[in-house]
Design a protein around this motif. Structure first.
Motif, mmCIF file in Angstrom:
data_model
loop_
_atom_site.group_PDB
_atom_site.id
_atom_site.type_symbol
_atom_site.label_atom_id
_atom_site.label_comp_id
_atom_site.label_asym_id
_atom_site.label_seq_id
_atom_site.Cartn_x
_atom_site.Cartn_y
_atom_site.Cartn_z
ATOM 1 N N THR A 85 13.674 114.110 -50.859
ATOM 2 C CA THR A 85 15.260 114.440 -50.941
ATOM 3 C C THR A 85 16.565 113.721 -50.077
ATOM 4 O OG1 THR A 85 13.979 116.646 -51.495
ATOM 5 C CG2 THR A 85 16.939 117.144 -51.088
ATOM 6 N N LYS A 87 21.084 111.672 -50.110
ATOM 7 C CA LYS A 87 21.940 110.947 -50.562
ATOM 8 C C LYS A 87 21.258 109.370 -51.260
ATOM 9 C CE LYS A 87 25.154 113.773 -48.818
ATOM 10 N NZ LYS A 87 26.631 113.420 -47.574
ATOM 11 N N TYR A 138 19.653 114.378 -61.467
ATOM 12 C CA TYR A 138 19.106 115.401 -60.195
ATOM 13 C C TYR A 138 19.294 114.776 -59.082
ATOM 14 C CZ TYR A 138 15.115 118.246 -58.910
ATOM 15 O OH TYR A 138 14.721 119.963 -58.834
ATOM 16 N N ASN A 140 20.259 113.959 -55.335
ATOM 17 C CA ASN A 140 19.590 114.081 -53.901
ATOM 18 C C ASN A 140 17.967 113.845 -54.307
ATOM 19 O OD1 ASN A 140 21.827 114.357 -52.549
ATOM 20 N ND2 ASN A 140 21.856 116.662 -53.014
ATOM 21 N N ARG A 141 18.001 113.298 -55.157
ATOM 22 C CA ARG A 141 16.261 113.162 -55.918
ATOM 23 C C ARG A 141 16.019 111.721 -56.965
ATOM 24 N NH1 ARG A 141 12.850 117.397 -56.339
ATOM 25 N NH2 ARG A 141 11.349 115.750 -56.225
ATOM 26 N N TYR A 144 12.971 109.933 -57.485
ATOM 27 C CA TYR A 144 11.905 111.003 -58.528
ATOM 28 C C TYR A 144 12.391 111.009 -60.388
ATOM 29 C CZ TYR A 144 9.513 115.741 -59.771
ATOM 30 O OH TYR A 144 8.642 116.386 -60.760
ATOM 31 N N VAL A 185 9.127 121.042 -51.802
ATOM 32 C CA VAL A 185 10.700 120.805 -52.769
ATOM 33 C C VAL A 185 11.782 121.946 -52.191
ATOM 34 C CG1 VAL A 185 11.494 120.535 -54.415
ATOM 35 C CG2 VAL A 185 9.739 119.608 -54.495
ATOM 36 N N ARG A 188 12.827 121.266 -48.420
ATOM 37 C CA ARG A 188 13.627 119.717 -47.865
ATOM 38 C C ARG A 188 15.294 120.027 -48.920
ATOM 39 N NH1 ARG A 188 8.449 117.566 -49.279
ATOM 40 N NH2 ARG A 188 9.800 117.207 -51.882
ATOM 41 N N GLU A 189 14.957 120.349 -49.471
ATOM 42 C CA GLU A 189 15.592 120.847 -50.506
ATOM 43 C C GLU A 189 16.462 122.135 -49.236
ATOM 44 O OE1 GLU A 189 17.328 121.452 -54.287
ATOM 45 O OE2 GLU A 189 15.397 119.640 -55.011
ATOM 46 N N ALA A 192 18.097 119.798 -46.397
ATOM 47 C CA ALA A 192 19.425 118.929 -46.741
ATOM 48 C C ALA A 192 20.755 119.918 -47.420
ATOM 49 C CB ALA A 192 18.454 118.149 -48.462
ATOM 50 N N LYS A 193 20.563 121.114 -48.116
ATOM 51 C CA LYS A 193 21.801 121.512 -48.597
ATOM 52 C C LYS A 193 22.224 123.137 -47.610
ATOM 53 C CE LYS A 193 20.264 120.977 -52.902
ATOM 54 N NZ LYS A 193 20.453 120.980 -54.035
ATOM 55 N N ASP A 249 19.515 122.141 -60.676
ATOM 56 C CA ASP A 249 19.693 121.492 -58.880
ATOM 57 C C ASP A 249 20.519 123.663 -59.453
ATOM 58 O OD1 ASP A 249 20.251 120.466 -56.893
ATOM 59 O OD2 ASP A 249 22.134 120.471 -57.744
#
Length: 252
Positions: A85, A87, A138, A140-141, A144, A185, A188-189, A192-193, A249
């Motif tokens: 995850t 940029k 999607y 940042n992924r 995947y 997931v 991690r998201e 990241a956010k 998202d």
């Protein structure tokens, strides 16, 4: 009796698929890279420790299937890697390759080596596990999403190419599936956010019209249908089992 191969079948969606096919009276063969997880699966299932991204190992697997079963009726190409995850500029080349080679490459090798056996039998069903990430952009992924979109393109091509031989191909697109992988997931998201895990969870859930995650059993039920004669003329289809995802998202 239907002969069913499921990749990454020792846990999660793959395990649920194997259990559902076995409960329906079919013979099951699973692969996984986790030897310990394989050994914990029911003794009645055939098992092979295989890396689906390894051409030589996949070729040997299907040689063994041909020797033991003679053919294979259903192949569930379920193996996949969540990938990073991050940029796009922060995604490492090795991480990209690891995700795409397993998720898309593994589906390709499954079809490549199943096709001759199915052609000889004049029938077969290929069930490729994509994702709602294979239907939407999607952020940042990138690895995947690209791999899951590729799975759908592969499936559409297989349906056209193999249909004249009596072989069907379909893709299942799970939404957010309850379980350990999705928890990773979410974590991690959230990092990241700069959000909490629960905020990300609610973002995913609220992005579906039914307001819910799905379960591995929901995916398995669809796989059993697609592998059965009840779906004898269902081919080339992208079937989402996701509670109707409107936006994959999370936006809080």
């Amino acid at each position: 009796m239907t002969l069913v191969l499921i990749t990454a079948g020792a846990s999660g969606i793959g395990y649920a698929m194997a259990a559902a096919f076995a409960a329906s009276g079919n013979e099951v063969w699973i692969t996984d890279i986790d030897q310990d997880a394989l050994q914990s699966c029911p003794a009645s299932w055939r098992k092979s420790c295989v890396d689906v991204a390894n051409d030589a190992q996949m070729s040997a697997l299907f040689d063994e299937i041909a020797a033991v079963w003679g053919t294979v009726d259903v192949v569930c190409a379920n193996a996949g890697v969540a990938g990073p995850t991050a940029k796009v500029e922060d995604v490492g080349w090795a991480d990209w390759n690891a995700c795409v080679s397993t998720t898309l490459g593994g589906a390709f090798l499954s079809a490549k080596y199943a096709a001759p056996l199915m052609k000889q039998a004049g029938k077969g069903a290929l069930i490729l596990v994509s994702s709602t990430a294979g239907q939407y952009g999607y952020p940042n992924r990138a690895p995947y999403a690209a791999a899951k979109w590729g799975v759908i393109g592969l499936m559409k091509t297989l349906a056209m190419e193999l249909g004249p031989h009596g072989i069907r191909a379909n893709a299942i697109c799970p939404g957010a599936v309850e379980g350990p992988r999705m928890e990773g997931v979410l974590t991690r998201e959230a990092a990241a956010k700069n959000m909490t895990r629960d905020e990300v969870y609610q973002g995913y859930a609220s992005g579906t019209s039914m307001g819910s995650f799905v379960t591995a059993q929901d995916i398995a039920n669809m796989a059993v249908f697609l592998g059965s004669d009840a779906a004898r003329l269902v081919s080339g289809q992208v079937i989402a089992v996701d509670g109707h995802t409107e936006n994959p998202d999370p936006k809080i």
